[in-house]
Design a protein around this motif. Structure first.
Motif, short mmCIF file in Angstrom:
data_model
loop_
_atom_site.label_atom_id
_atom_site.label_comp_id
_atom_site.label_asym_id
_atom_site.label_seq_id
_atom_site.Cartn_x
_atom_site.Cartn_y
_atom_site.Cartn_z
N UNK A 253 -0.48 1.92 -2.96
CA UNK A 253 0.77 1.51 -3.61
C UNK A 253 0.99 0.01 -3.53
N UNK A 254 0.28 -0.65 -2.63
CA UNK A 254 0.43 -2.10 -2.45
C UNK A 254 -0.52 -2.90 -3.33
N UNK A 255 -1.39 -2.21 -4.09
CA UNK A 255 -2.44 -2.91 -4.85
C UNK A 255 -2.17 -3.01 -6.35
N UNK A 256 -1.02 -2.54 -6.80
CA UNK A 256 -0.62 -2.62 -8.21
C UNK A 256 -1.61 -1.93 -9.15
N UNK A 257 -2.03 -0.76 -8.74
CA UNK A 257 -3.00 -0.02 -9.55
C UNK A 257 -2.49 0.35 -10.93
#
Length: 392
Positions: A253-257
């Motif tokens: 969720x922190x990687x802007x997928x």
């Protein structure tokens, strides 16, 4: 005659021969496995048919992809010249000898087959380790360590299969090493590639950098894999796997997928790691409720799904990037990702389909193999041809 990288484009970088060989092996071994599993053909191997299939995937197909990626990346890690030409050709031949040895191990004997088979992962670890040590690039020794873990699991596989008739602990150990490598390397390249892609489009909200939470998630994942390898049916293992899945999902969720949904070449890497996270949870549920969650279905979420998507995502991106082609997926890449995903989903569904089980196994294997065969055919000119100018 001395083989030189200048005359042979296929030997100018490790990703070129190893991605092609791995794709052909993955496709060919699955197409062989389906009739082998159904009793239509036989191989002169000392392994049981199930073990030959597992070995062909985990120790036959995955290591050359690891080799293609790491031996290509190590040049940028260390600043040293890329491994090419005759040394690369010899390493590829060592890998191929291992595939033959395992497939005819009933003729060679278990010890001889094991020695030939183990030569490749040990040689890969030695070559990669030498480059890392000479450059003083100590943090990447973790990658060498995981390759050695895979080699150790391979040795254990040979020993278990010889002594017990079937391999068990070593299968889980090998898959754990592969998935940890996916979490380690995927956790490095996926947010980095996403950051570069978003920056190029003027975005200011970027993936979070690696921090203590990422490190904690990796530690929990590693401990969960150790527990799963040693005590796969323990309820405590299920708790550890579930926690690892939640923490891996939180990392994603922190990687802007979701911001990459317009570029499949990037999105596939996010989806692959997401499938590892889901696999943790499904494997935990299979331990707690084995009557409801088929263990084979849970396992194939990781093998056919996570591993299949990851390696094809990496192979397509690395092949395009290192031959000067645009880092954008076309219809070919999307088709490849769709094939491997469909094959994985059908394989997971097969245990629940009763009378249609064997039909679904055949369809799943065909689709999964088709994904790798499509890569081999579609990327043949890319891997065997010269680098091109991105502006052309």
């Amino acid at each position: 005659m001395t083989v030189t990288a200048g005359r042979w484009h296929l030997l100018s970088g490790a990703f070129r021969p190893f991605f092609m060989l791995a794709a052909l092996w993955m496709a060919g071994s699955i197409l062989m496995w389906v009739p082998l599993y159904m009793g239509h053909v036989e191989l002169p191997t000392a392994f049981a048919p199930r073990d030959w299939h597992i070995h062909a995937m985990l120790f036959g197909g995955v290591p050359p992809i690891i080799a293609g990626f790491t031996l290509t990346a190590v040049s940028s890690w260390t600043g040293r010249p890329t491994i090419a030409g005759q040394p690369l050709a010899i390493l590829a031949l060592v890998w191929f000898a291992g595939r033959i040895a395992v497939s005819v191990s009933a003729l060679l004997g278990p010890v001889g087959a094991a020695v030939i088979d183990l030569a490749f992962p040990l040689a890969l670890a030695a070559v990669l380790g030498r480059e890392v040590v000479l450059a003083g690039n100590w943090r990447n020794l973790r990658v060498v360590g995981l390759i050695l873990m895979l080699a150790l699991a391979n040795a254990g596989f040979h020993a278990e299969a010889t002594i017990n008739g079937l391999a068990d602990v070593s299968v889980r150990a090998a898959l754990s090493a592969v998935l940890m490598l996916i979490l380690l390397m995927g956790g490095r390249i996926t947010p980095a590639f996403t950051r570069n892609w978003l920056k190029a489009r003027g975005e200011t909200k970027l993936p979070a950098p690696f921090d203590r939470f990422d490190a904690a998630a990796m530690v929990v994942s590693g401990l969960a894999f150790v527990a799963w390898t040693i005590v796969p049916d323990w309820s405590g293992t299920a708790v550890a796997l579930g926690l690892a899945g939640l923490m891996t999902g939180a990392r994603l969720t922190r990687w802007r997928g979701l911001a990459t949904r317009g570029e499949p070449l990037l999105l596939v890497l996010h989806v692959a790691i997401a499938s590892v996270a889901v696999g943790f949870v499904v494997e935990a549920l299979a331990i707690l409720w084995p009557a409801a969650i088929d263990p084979a279905a849970a396992l194939h979420l990781w093998t056919a799904g996570s591993v299949g998507l990851t390696v094809l995502g990496v192979m397509t991106r690395v092949s395009r990037g290192h031959t000067g082609r645009p880092l954008a997926a076309g219809k070919l890449e999307v088709f490849i990702y769709a094939l491997v995903s469909a094959g994985a989903l059908l394989r997971m569904a097969a245990p629940y389909m009763n009378a249609a089980y064997y039909h679904l196994i055949g369809c799943a294997g065909t689709l999964w193999a088709a994904a790798f065969l499509t890569f081999a055919i579609g990327y043949a000119r890319v891997l065997a041809g010269p680098r091109v100018d991105k502006t052309l």
